[in-house]
Motif scaffolding. Structure first.
Motif: not given
Length: 291
Positions: A15-17, A196-203
Motif C-alpha cells: 500500500r505504501s509502494i 517504498a520510496r526507495t523501491l520506486v526509485s530503484l524501479a
C-alpha cells in the motif's frame, strides 16, 4: 502500461509502494490473494505466467507477499514455507521467463547471535525460528531462479496501516495506564514509506544506474529496543503512558527472536545515494498520515 507490479497487494508495504508510485506518476499494479492465491500449490507457475503476460515493458516486479506471523509460523510451518520460500521462488522464476527483474523483500530475522554493531550483507546468517528460516530459503530460491534480482532485507516495519507495532502501541497506549515492552531485543525501526520510496526509485533507475544485482539492506539508521521505540512513539504522539521494561523470556512468545538484528544499509546507500531518515522524523510523518 504497468510500470511496477507488486505482489502482496493488501500488505502495509504494498500500500505504501502504491502511494509512493502515485507521487511520481508511476503506474503501479498490485496483485493480491483475490487474483492469485500464492498458498495454492497447484498450477502456480501457470497462473503466475498469466499474471505476467503482456508485462514485458514493466520496469520491475516487487514481491512484498510474505507469511509474517512470526509466532504462528512455528505451528503453521507448511504455510510459511509455501509463501516465503516456494512462492517466492516461483515468482522469481516467472519473472525470469517473462524477462523481468525482481525485487524480493526479506527480513532481519535471517540473523541471530550476540552482536553490538549492525549486520552487513556479508555477515553469516543463522535464523532462529521458522519465519526466518523460510525467508532465508526464499532468498536462495529467488536468487537461483532469476539472475536479475535485488533482495532487500528490511526490519521492524512501521506505518499508519493496522497491524504493526506503531498502531498497536497507539491503541494500547490509549487503553491502558501502563505497558510492559521487551527491552532485550534490539533492531532498526523502518518506515514503510521510506522503503517504498526507495523501491520506486530503484524501479526508475536505468540499467546503468541500478545497483548490481544481489542482496542489500535497507532499514532505519536508529538502533533501539522495542521498549525504547514504544517510548519514542508515545513521545511523538503526545501520550504519557509509562513503558515498563521486561525481558523477552518474561513475555513468553512462542517463536525465538534475535536479540540484535539491526541492519547496516551502507551498501545500498553507497551504490544509489538512497537512505532512510531518522526515526523521529518518520514517526512524525506516519502520525500525520493517521490524522
Amino acid at each position: 502500461m504497468t510500470s511496477l507490479l507488486v505482489f502482496g497487494a493488501n500488505g502495509q508495504l504494498a500500500r505504501s509502494i502504491a502511494q509512493a508510485a502515485e507521487e511520481v506518476s508511476i503506474e503501479c499494479e498490485r496483485v493480491g490473494r483475490d487474483r492469485l492465491d500464492l498458498l495454492a500449490e497447484t498450477t502456480l507457475d501457470e497462473r503466475l505466467d498469466a499474471v505476467l503476460a503482456g508485462k514485458s515493458s514493466c520496469r520491475m516486479v516487487i514481491n512484498a507477499a510474505a507469511y509474517t506471523q512470526v509466532d504462528r509460523a512455528e505451528s503453521e510451518q507448511a504455510q510459511a514455507y509455501q509463501l516465503n520460500t516456494t512462492a517466492a521462488g516461483a515468482i522469481s522464476s516467472a519473472c525470469e521467463r517473462a524477462g523481468l527483474p525482481i525485487v524480493h523483500i526479506s527480513t532481519d530475522f535471517v540473523f541471530s547471535g550476540p552482536r553490538n554493531t549492525p549486520w552487513s550483507e556479508t555477515d553469516t546468517t543463522a535464523p532462529l525460528g521458522v519465519y526466518g528460516t523460510t525467508k532465508l530459503a526464499g532468498e536462495t530460491a529467488v536468487a537461483r531462479a532469476n539472475p536479475r534480482h535485488l533482495i532487500i532485507r528490511t526490519a521492524w516495519l512501521l506505518s499508519e496501516f493496522p497491524g504493526n507495532f506503531l498502531t498497536t502501541m497507539l491503541r494500547l497506549g490509549t487503553q491502558r495506564t501502563s505497558l510492559s515492552v521487551v527491552n532485550d531485543q534490539v533492531g532498526s525501526p523502518t518506515s514503510t514509506h521510506e522503503l517504498a520510496r526507495t523501491l520506486v526509485s530503484l524501479a526508475q533507475m536505468s540499467e546503468y544506474d541500478c545497483p548490481p544485482w544481489g542482496v542489500y539492506h535497507f532499514a532505519g539508521p536508529d538502533t533501539m529496543s522495542w521498549a525504547e521505540l514504544a517510548r519514542r512513539i508515545f513521545q511523538r504522539a503526545g501520550l504519557d503512558t509509562p513503558v515498563q521494561d521486561i525481558v523477552a523470556a518474561d513475555y513468553g512468545a512462542p517463536a525465538p527472536r534475535p536479540a540484535f538484528s539491526a541492519l547496516d544499509s551502507g551498501k545500498l546507500q553507497r551504490a544509489t545515494g538512497l537512505s532512510h531518515r531518522p526515526v523521529d522524523v518518520v514517526l512524525d510523518e506516519i502520525l500525520q498520515r493517521r490524522d
